[in-house]
Design a protein around this motif. Structure first.
Motif, mmCIF file in Angstrom:
data_model
loop_
_atom_site.group_PDB
_atom_site.id
_atom_site.type_symbol
_atom_site.label_atom_id
_atom_site.label_comp_id
_atom_site.label_asym_id
_atom_site.label_seq_id
_atom_site.Cartn_x
_atom_site.Cartn_y
_atom_site.Cartn_z
ATOM 1 N N SER A 42 -57.723 -45.932 -59.330
ATOM 2 C CA SER A 42 -56.946 -44.829 -58.772
ATOM 3 C C SER A 42 -55.725 -45.417 -58.065
ATOM 4 N N GLU A 43 -54.544 -44.934 -58.442
ATOM 5 C CA GLU A 43 -53.304 -45.499 -57.908
ATOM 6 C C GLU A 43 -52.803 -44.759 -56.680
ATOM 7 N N MET A 44 -53.380 -43.607 -56.382
ATOM 8 C CA MET A 44 -53.163 -42.877 -55.133
ATOM 9 C C MET A 44 -54.472 -42.164 -54.821
ATOM 10 N N VAL A 45 -54.788 -42.010 -53.544
ATOM 11 C CA VAL A 45 -56.031 -41.336 -53.162
ATOM 12 C C VAL A 45 -55.721 -40.302 -52.075
ATOM 13 N N GLY A 55 -73.694 -38.387 -57.268
ATOM 14 C CA GLY A 55 -73.009 -39.017 -58.392
ATOM 15 C C GLY A 55 -71.861 -39.910 -57.966
ATOM 16 N N ASP A 56 -71.324 -40.623 -58.941
ATOM 17 C CA ASP A 56 -70.257 -41.584 -58.709
ATOM 18 C C ASP A 56 -68.900 -40.884 -58.745
ATOM 19 N N ARG A 57 -68.183 -40.915 -57.641
ATOM 20 C CA ARG A 57 -66.889 -40.252 -57.546
ATOM 21 C C ARG A 57 -65.844 -40.892 -58.459
ATOM 22 N N THR A 58 -66.051 -42.146 -58.801
ATOM 23 C CA THR A 58 -65.050 -42.838 -59.609
ATOM 24 C C THR A 58 -65.004 -42.351 -61.055
ATOM 25 N N ALA A 109 -61.824 -47.447 -51.205
ATOM 26 C CA ALA A 109 -61.855 -48.779 -51.809
ATOM 27 C C ALA A 109 -62.470 -48.728 -53.202
ATOM 28 N N ALA A 110 -63.550 -47.953 -53.360
ATOM 29 C CA ALA A 110 -64.201 -47.831 -54.667
ATOM 30 C C ALA A 110 -63.282 -47.142 -55.672
ATOM 31 N N LEU A 111 -62.599 -46.089 -55.244
ATOM 32 C CA LEU A 111 -61.676 -45.375 -56.128
ATOM 33 C C LEU A 111 -60.505 -46.270 -56.514
#
Length: 428
Positions: free
Chosen positions: A65-68, A282-285, A58-60
């Motif tokens: 992010s358009e695909m995960v 850290g923040d993955r985004t 959800a965060a990505l």
């Protein structure tokens, strides 16, 4: 003295035409075939942790992010996938999920059909899908399941897990050649052949070209460029770009941007991922943000309003402009998910936060809305420019807050329901 040789204008006019590729639908996202270059990312949660993975996807997704991609490495992970998909749908998140399979993907997909159905794409590594006499059958098993579920696949060769039988064969042929190449060149050739031979085999098994994406990831910039240029010259499959094991922090960002920037400029690449090693906790985004900024900086796509800010010098000993630039930039990124629907076109906004009189007014005039803060020794006044004209002058301790309010007001009037930019008034 010799005059410098001028570069022909055609060579600097902009990116070259996109490499022609076959379009692939991944869930509701088009990849290749002239579609916009797609940003994707990957979770680093334990996929068996359903709630944790839902939260990170959800965060990505919220970050753009358009695909995960998610790891599916064991039975508990495979069992969790449909619950992750369902949990995301309940939150209104339809971002396609990609299953990352290594070693036992054929087994997990066969034994957990709900997982096979819930995923939007399968990632297969031809270097570890199986070994010796099991390779062909296990690869065929995954393709058969993908065909049954009408799912696309990414066939992703990787420098660190390259098909050793293929590499040995090519090395032996090279040794026997009258004009042998160096070992690194042979390894690059093995990368390309691994992807293309696997794709050809998938087509033999009934998978159409419009359900395949290829990648050939390495960790060295020059090798990556050479591999992808060769891959693109030999096929019209959709291509996923990424520098694998790019590293942490600025090293990973610079290496990925250098490699992918050259390939994108050459028209190669339909979807990208920036593979950054996150700082502890850290923040993955961040990898999503870097991918977006790379594409936007190069002029391929527009994601968020741009904030231009000077680097600072002896004229800008105050940190006010730095703090304001960061505040505006962070505010914009936080609000963009909501603004996308509330303010169509807001991603084209340009904001300038400048630190002194040298370039401040000029840069601010080029932006939609800009402010030129007072530098060291300058009068404590900050002119604001809107659409190239002086709008007003801010003074006092609330300059930062006042400018942010003007930015919000500009966005509302320019991109809101009324779609009317604020009128220029006489300077205050």
């Amino acid at each position: 003295m010799n005059k410098p040789e001028l570069i022909p204008q055609d060579d600097v006019a902009g990116p070259r035409a996109r490499h022609k590729t076959t379009q692939v639908m991944v869930g509701n996202v088009a990849v290749g075939g002239g579609a916009p270059i797609v940003v994707q990312s990957m979770t680093n949660t334990d996929t068996a942790d359903v709630e944790g993975t839902i939260a990170q996807v959800a965060a990505l997704s919220r970050a753009g992010s358009e695909m995960v991609r998610i790891t599916v490495d064991r039975e508990e992970a495979a069992a969790a996938v449909p619950h992750i998909r369902d949990g995301l749908r309940k939150r209104g998140i339809t971002t396609p999920l990609i299953g990352d399979f290594h070693y036992i993907g054929h087994k997990l997909l066969a034994e957990y059909p709900a997982c096979a159905e819930a995923l939007d794409k399968y990632r297969i590594n031809p270097g570890n899908v199986g070994f010796k006499n099991k390779r062909d059958t296990q690869f065929a098993d995954i393709i058969e399941i993908a065909n049954k579920n009408n799912k696309p696949v990414r066939i992703g060769a990787n420098w660190g897990s390259l098909d050793q039988e293929l590499l040995t064969k090519l090395m032996d042929e090279n040794t026997a050649s009258a004009n042998p190449r160096d070992a690194r060149a042979v390894t690059r050739e093995a990368m390309v052949q691994s992807a293309l031979l696997s794709a050809a085999r998938a087509q033999e098994l009934g998978m159409p070209k419009n359900r395949m994406i290829l990648s050939a990831k390495v960790s060295a910039v020059q090798d990556l460029i050479a591999v992808y240029q060769t891959l693109a010259s030999r096929s019209d499959y959709a291509i996923h770009l990424g520098l694998t094991e790019a590293g942490m922090g600025s090293k990973g960002i610079v290496a990925s941007s250098a490699a992918l920037g050259i390939l994108l400029q050459d028209g190669i690449g339909d979807t990208i991922r920036i593979s950054l090693t996150p700082e502890p906790g850290g923040d993955r985004t961040l990898e999503v943000q870097v991918a977006q900024e790379l594409l936007q900086t190069m002029g391929f796509r527009t994601f968020v309003p741009l904030v231009a800010a000077c680097p600072g010098c002896g004229r800008t000993t105050s940190t006010t402009f730095q703090e304001l630039a960061r505040s505006i930039q962070d505010f914009i990124r936080e609000e963009m998910p909501g603004w996308k629907t509330q303010y169509p076109g807001v991603e084209t906004l340009n904001v300038a936060v400048m630190g002194c009189i040298v370039n401040g007014p000029g840069e601010s005039k080029h932006a939609n809305i800009g402010i030129s803060l007072p530098g060291t020794g300058e009068a404590p006044a900050a002119p604001v420019f809107v659409d190239g004209k002086k709008f007003r002058t801010l003074r006092g301790p609330t300059i930062a807050a006042d400018f942010k309010a003007l930015v919000i007001d500009y966005i509302d009037q320019r991109y809101g329901a009324g779609a009317k930019a604020p009128e220029t008034t006489a300077a205050e």
